[in-house]
Every structure is written in C-alpha cells, then in structure tokens.
Scaffold this motif. Sequence first.
Motif, PDB file in Angstrom:
ATOM      1  N   ARG A  50      47.226  15.787  23.140  1.00  0.00           N
ATOM      2  CA  ARG A  50      47.540  15.753  21.711  1.00  0.00           C
ATOM      3  C   ARG A  50      48.121  17.092  21.249  1.00  0.00           C
ATOM      4  NH1 ARG A  50      42.227  13.401  21.258  1.00  0.00           N
ATOM      5  NH2 ARG A  50      42.450  11.158  21.296  1.00  0.00           N
ATOM      6  N   ALA A  51      47.532  18.172  21.722  1.00  0.00           N
ATOM      7  CA  ALA A  51      48.021  19.490  21.328  1.00  0.00           C
ATOM      8  C   ALA A  51      49.446  19.698  21.826  1.00  0.00           C
ATOM      9  CB  ALA A  51      47.101  20.577  21.873  1.00  0.00           C
ATOM     10  N   THR A  52      49.723  19.262  23.050  1.00  0.00           N
ATOM     11  CA  THR A  52      51.072  19.397  23.599  1.00  0.00           C
ATOM     12  C   THR A  52      52.061  18.566  22.796  1.00  0.00           C
ATOM     13  OG1 THR A  52      50.119  19.723  25.787  1.00  0.00           O
ATOM     14  CG2 THR A  52      52.440  19.130  25.701  1.00  0.00           C
ATOM     15  N   LYS A  53      51.658  17.364  22.429  1.00  0.00           N
ATOM     16  CA  LYS A  53      52.537  16.484  21.648  1.00  0.00           C
ATOM     17  C   LYS A  53      52.886  17.125  20.308  1.00  0.00           C
ATOM     18  CE  LYS A  53      52.613  11.923  19.495  1.00  0.00           C
ATOM     19  NZ  LYS A  53      51.836  10.703  19.213  1.00  0.00           N
ATOM     20  N   ASN A  54      51.879  17.643  19.615  1.00  0.00           N
ATOM     21  CA  ASN A  54      52.118  18.262  18.309  1.00  0.00           C
ATOM     22  C   ASN A  54      52.983  19.510  18.429  1.00  0.00           C
ATOM     23  OD1 ASN A  54      50.637  16.313  17.017  1.00  0.00           O
ATOM     24  ND2 ASN A  54      48.754  17.483  17.038  1.00  0.00           N
ATOM     25  N   ALA A  55      52.733  20.318  19.448  1.00  0.00           N
ATOM     26  CA  ALA A  55      53.527  21.531  19.641  1.00  0.00           C
ATOM     27  C   ALA A  55      54.979  21.173  19.954  1.00  0.00           C
ATOM     28  CB  ALA A  55      52.935  22.376  20.766  1.00  0.00           C
ATOM     29  N   THR A  56      55.182  20.137  20.748  1.00  0.00           N
ATOM     30  CA  THR A  56      56.537  19.706  21.089  1.00  0.00           C
ATOM     31  C   THR A  56      57.280  19.218  19.857  1.00  0.00           C
ATOM     32  OG1 THR A  56      55.750  19.066  23.274  1.00  0.00           O
ATOM     33  CG2 THR A  56      57.856  18.172  22.593  1.00  0.00           C
ATOM     34  N   LYS A  57      56.586  18.455  19.002  1.00  0.00           N
ATOM     35  CA  LYS A  57      57.221  17.982  17.770  1.00  0.00           C
ATOM     36  C   LYS A  57      57.646  19.146  16.887  1.00  0.00           C
ATOM     37  CE  LYS A  57      55.209  13.452  16.796  1.00  0.00           C
ATOM     38  NZ  LYS A  57      54.330  12.722  15.880  1.00  0.00           N
ATOM     39  N   LYS A  58      56.754  20.100  16.719  1.00  0.00           N
ATOM     40  CA  LYS A  58      57.058  21.241  15.863  1.00  0.00           C
ATOM     41  C   LYS A  58      58.220  22.055  16.427  1.00  0.00           C
ATOM     42  CE  LYS A  58      52.552  21.942  13.739  1.00  0.00           C
ATOM     43  NZ  LYS A  58      51.431  22.870  13.564  1.00  0.00           N
ATOM     44  N   THR A  59      58.204  22.266  17.730  1.00  0.00           N
ATOM     45  CA  THR A  59      59.276  23.038  18.351  1.00  0.00           C
ATOM     46  C   THR A  59      60.603  22.303  18.249  1.00  0.00           C
ATOM     47  OG1 THR A  59      57.672  23.972  19.893  1.00  0.00           O
ATOM     48  CG2 THR A  59      59.978  24.181  20.483  1.00  0.00           C
ATOM     49  N   GLY A  60      60.583  21.002  18.512  1.00  0.00           N
ATOM     50  CA  GLY A  60      61.811  20.207  18.421  1.00  0.00           C
ATOM     51  C   GLY A  60      62.385  20.228  17.015  1.00  0.00           C
ATOM     52  N   HIS A  61      61.522  20.127  16.025  1.00  0.00           N
ATOM     53  CA  HIS A  61      61.979  20.171  14.626  1.00  0.00           C
ATOM     54  C   HIS A  61      62.600  21.527  14.311  1.00  0.00           C
ATOM     55  CE1 HIS A  61      62.109  19.264  10.362  1.00  0.00           C
ATOM     56  NE2 HIS A  61      61.499  20.411  10.122  1.00  0.00           N
ATOM     57  N   ALA A  62      61.951  22.590  14.772  1.00  0.00           N
ATOM     58  CA  ALA A  62      62.466  23.933  14.500  1.00  0.00           C
ATOM     59  C   ALA A  62      63.820  24.154  15.185  1.00  0.00           C
ATOM     60  CB  ALA A  62      61.464  24.977  14.972  1.00  0.00           C
ATOM     61  N   VAL A  63      63.960  23.672  16.409  1.00  0.00           N
ATOM     62  CA  VAL A  63      65.235  23.820  17.131  1.00  0.00           C
ATOM     63  C   VAL A  63      66.336  23.040  16.418  1.00  0.00           C
ATOM     64  CG1 VAL A  63      66.433  23.207  19.277  1.00  0.00           C
ATOM     65  CG2 VAL A  63      64.207  24.325  19.360  1.00  0.00           C
ATOM     66  N   LYS A  64      66.037  21.822  16.003  1.00  0.00           N
ATOM     67  CA  LYS A  64      67.028  20.998  15.309  1.00  0.00           C
ATOM     68  C   LYS A  64      67.484  21.676  14.025  1.00  0.00           C
ATOM     69  CE  LYS A  64      67.571  16.393  13.296  1.00  0.00           C
ATOM     70  NZ  LYS A  64      66.888  15.117  13.010  1.00  0.00           N
TER      71      LYS A  64
END
Length: 92
Positions: A50-64
């Motif tokens: 779950r932590a990895t999923k949330n971190a990936t979402k946040k990072t992907g949003h920031a990159v976009k």
Amino acid sequence: MSVRKYAPVLFLAGALAGTAFGTMPQDQSPKQDMKDAGHETKNAAKDTGRATKNATKKTGHAVKRTTKKAAHKTASKTEEGAHKVKNKTDPN
C-alpha cells in the motif's frame, strides 16, 4: 505513622502487583508461533504494498505536473523567440 504519607507508595505497589499477576504469559506451541509469524509477515507485506502504491501515485502525479509545466514554459519561450525574429525581419 501517617497513612497519608505512604498512601501513594501503597497505591503504586498495589497497581504494579495487580498488573504483574493479571498478565500471566500463556505458553504457545511452536506451530502457533509459526502461524502468528506468517500472519505478521503477510500483514507487513500488505502494508508495504500500500505504501509503495501511494508513493508511486504521488510521484507520478508530480512528474506529470512538472512535465506539463516545462512543456508550457518551453512553448511560450519558443513563441516569444519567434516573435522577436519576426519583428527583426519585418521591413518598416
């Protein structure tokens, strides 16, 4: 002897004694210990996922967001440069 003087000490001693006798350790079999360890490992893996999923979402949003920002800035600077060139080459 005054009871008031020793009341807090007696109260504390009674509370500690009560918790010491109230929580007797229960013997578990090695089989149950292994089951418990398996469940804890499973829950830890779920939490990590779950932590990895949330971190990936946040990072992907920031990159976009950063990529869009850079693209818009590049486009505006390109347009600005094109206007400068156009103004230099226009005959007055």
